[in-house]
Design an enzyme around this catalytic site. Structure first.
Site, PDB file in Angstrom:
ATOM      1  N   ALA A  85      10.250  56.654   8.231  1.00  0.00           N
ATOM      2  CA  ALA A  85      10.484  56.276   6.833  1.00  0.00           C
ATOM      3  C   ALA A  85       9.264  56.484   5.935  1.00  0.00           C
ATOM      4  O   ALA A  85       9.410  56.801   4.753  1.00  0.00           O
ATOM      5  CB  ALA A  85      10.931  54.825   6.759  1.00  0.00           C
TER       6      ALA A  85
ATOM      7  N   GLN B 237      13.626  60.609  11.814  1.00  0.00           N
ATOM      8  CA  GLN B 237      14.554  59.476  11.779  1.00  0.00           C
ATOM      9  C   GLN B 237      15.237  59.385  10.428  1.00  0.00           C
ATOM     10  O   GLN B 237      16.132  58.575  10.241  1.00  0.00           O
ATOM     11  CB  GLN B 237      13.775  58.170  11.959  1.00  0.00           C
ATOM     12  CG  GLN B 237      13.154  57.960  13.303  1.00  0.00           C
ATOM     13  CD  GLN B 237      12.335  56.680  13.277  1.00  0.00           C
ATOM     14  OE1 GLN B 237      11.153  56.683  12.970  1.00  0.00           O
ATOM     15  NE2 GLN B 237      12.974  55.575  13.584  1.00  0.00           N
TER      16      GLN B 237
ATOM     17  N   HIS C 139      19.072  60.617  13.246  1.00  0.00           N
ATOM     18  CA  HIS C 139      20.075  59.736  12.645  1.00  0.00           C
ATOM     19  C   HIS C 139      21.068  60.502  11.780  1.00  0.00           C
ATOM     20  O   HIS C 139      21.714  59.925  10.910  1.00  0.00           O
ATOM     21  CB  HIS C 139      19.387  58.628  11.831  1.00  0.00           C
ATOM     22  CG  HIS C 139      18.690  57.624  12.695  1.00  0.00           C
ATOM     23  ND1 HIS C 139      17.522  56.990  12.341  1.00  0.00           N
ATOM     24  CD2 HIS C 139      18.985  57.166  13.939  1.00  0.00           C
ATOM     25  CE1 HIS C 139      17.142  56.179  13.319  1.00  0.00           C
ATOM     26  NE2 HIS C 139      18.005  56.271  14.300  1.00  0.00           N
TER      27      HIS C 139
ATOM     28  N   CYS D   8      44.481  66.766   4.499  1.00  0.00           N
ATOM     29  CA  CYS D   8      45.406  65.711   4.936  1.00  0.00           C
ATOM     30  C   CYS D   8      45.196  64.387   4.205  1.00  0.00           C
ATOM     31  O   CYS D   8      45.926  63.424   4.445  1.00  0.00           O
ATOM     32  CB  CYS D   8      45.282  65.492   6.446  1.00  0.00           C
ATOM     33  SG  CYS D   8      43.820  64.543   6.924  1.00  0.00           S
TER      34      CYS D   8
ATOM     35  N   SER E  36       5.887  56.341  10.987  1.00  0.00           N
ATOM     36  CA  SER E  36       6.844  55.532  11.748  1.00  0.00           C
ATOM     37  C   SER E  36       6.101  54.376  12.398  1.00  0.00           C
ATOM     38  O   SER E  36       5.038  54.561  12.968  1.00  0.00           O
ATOM     39  CB  SER E  36       7.528  56.371  12.825  1.00  0.00           C
ATOM     40  OG  SER E  36       8.328  55.540  13.638  1.00  0.00           O
ATOM     41  N   SER E  37       6.671  53.193  12.302  1.00  0.00           N
ATOM     42  CA  SER E  37       6.015  52.046  12.929  1.00  0.00           C
ATOM     43  C   SER E  37       6.439  51.911  14.390  1.00  0.00           C
ATOM     44  O   SER E  37       5.988  51.017  15.096  1.00  0.00           O
ATOM     45  CB  SER E  37       6.314  50.772  12.145  1.00  0.00           C
ATOM     46  OG  SER E  37       7.679  50.727  11.819  1.00  0.00           O
TER      47      SER E  37
HETATM   48 ZN   LIG Z   1      41.911  65.845   7.211  1.00  0.00          ZN
END
Ligand SMILES: [Zn+2]
Length: 247
Positions: A27, A106, A124, A159, A195-196
């Site tokens: 972060a 991250q 992530h 859809c 980063s920690s």
């Molecule tokens: Zn769909």
């Protein structure tokens, strides 16, 4: 602190010029660019528009997706207004020069890609694609961003099912762990940036490195790495100096 040592920009540049560098970012590199800390003062959660405990919950999302999309629009709006940091560009340049062999992050913002990094392992996930939760239809980067910006809750054009970006929610599998682990294990030097190292998988991945240079505002150590260095400084301040010895 076990065997943690300090390191000069010149020495760090020497390691980088050896090549085989892997980088792992957290972060801190995003907040340096102007992305608010999620939980901090002035952070995303302080707006009160979404609850930090549920916004990334997959089951909550399936019945109430709007808070997640409100969060996403807030973040993408900020991304539109900012530029990547010096350190983001520096990493992209190292990749282009063939010195950086792997970059894992991250962060779910696209700042590394905006800076020109080509191969980014997004642990992530990211907003670079979406899938329909009903029919599975895939939407690429441009369509994903367009849908998020133009629809309160993006729905599948085929859809009408709910669309979900490729962002990893709580309880979902993180992405690229094996690849990141292998790249880090094979690297000569791992740069751990902003980063920690407290939350999974950040707490795990760097442990595979043989040598690590950790640059973070506050000190952190990696128990298993035989050779490690700690720089308690702002990323850009440090890497501007490192760059003078690399290029
Ligand atoms: Zn769909």
């Amino acid at each position: 602190m076990n065997n943690m040592q300090s390191i000069s920009p010149e020495k760090c540049a020497e390691f980088i010029r050896e090549g085989g560098v892997a980088a792992f970012t957290g972060a801190g590199i995003s907040t340096a660019a102007g992305i608010p800390d999620f939980r901090g003062k002035g952070g995303f959660y302080s707006t009160g528009r979404y609850n930090p405990d549920t916004v990334f919950e997959i089951e909550y999302f399936k019945t109430n997706p709007k808070p997640f999309y409100d969060f996403s629009r807030d973040m993408l709006e900020i991304v539109d207004r900012i530029t990547p940091t010096f350190t983001h560009f520096f990493l992209a340049q190292l990749e282009e020069m063939g010195l950086l062999s792997s970059l894992s992050t991250q962060n779910i913002d696209p700042l590394h890609q905006m800076a020109g990094s080509k191969n980014v392992i997004c642990i992530h996930g990211s907003y670079s694609s979406m899938n329909c939760l009903r029919c599975g239809k895939y939407y690429g980067l441009d369509a994903s961003l367009e849908y998020i910006r133009s629809q309160d809750v993006p729905r599948c054009g085929e859809c009408g099912g709910l669309l979900k970006p490729d962002v990893v929610f709580f309880g979902e599998q993180v992405h690229g762990m094996n690849e990141a682990m292998q790249e880090i294990a094979e690297s000569k030097t791992l740069l751990v940036l902003g980063s920690s190292l407290v939350v999974y998988p950040a707490a795990i991945l760097p442990q595979w490195a043989k040598r690590a240079v950790v640059v973070n505002r506050t000190g952190v150590s990696i128990p298993t790495v035989p050779e490690q260095y700690m720089v308690e400084r702002e990323l850009d301040d440090f890497f501007r100096q490192v760059a003078e010895y690399v290029f």
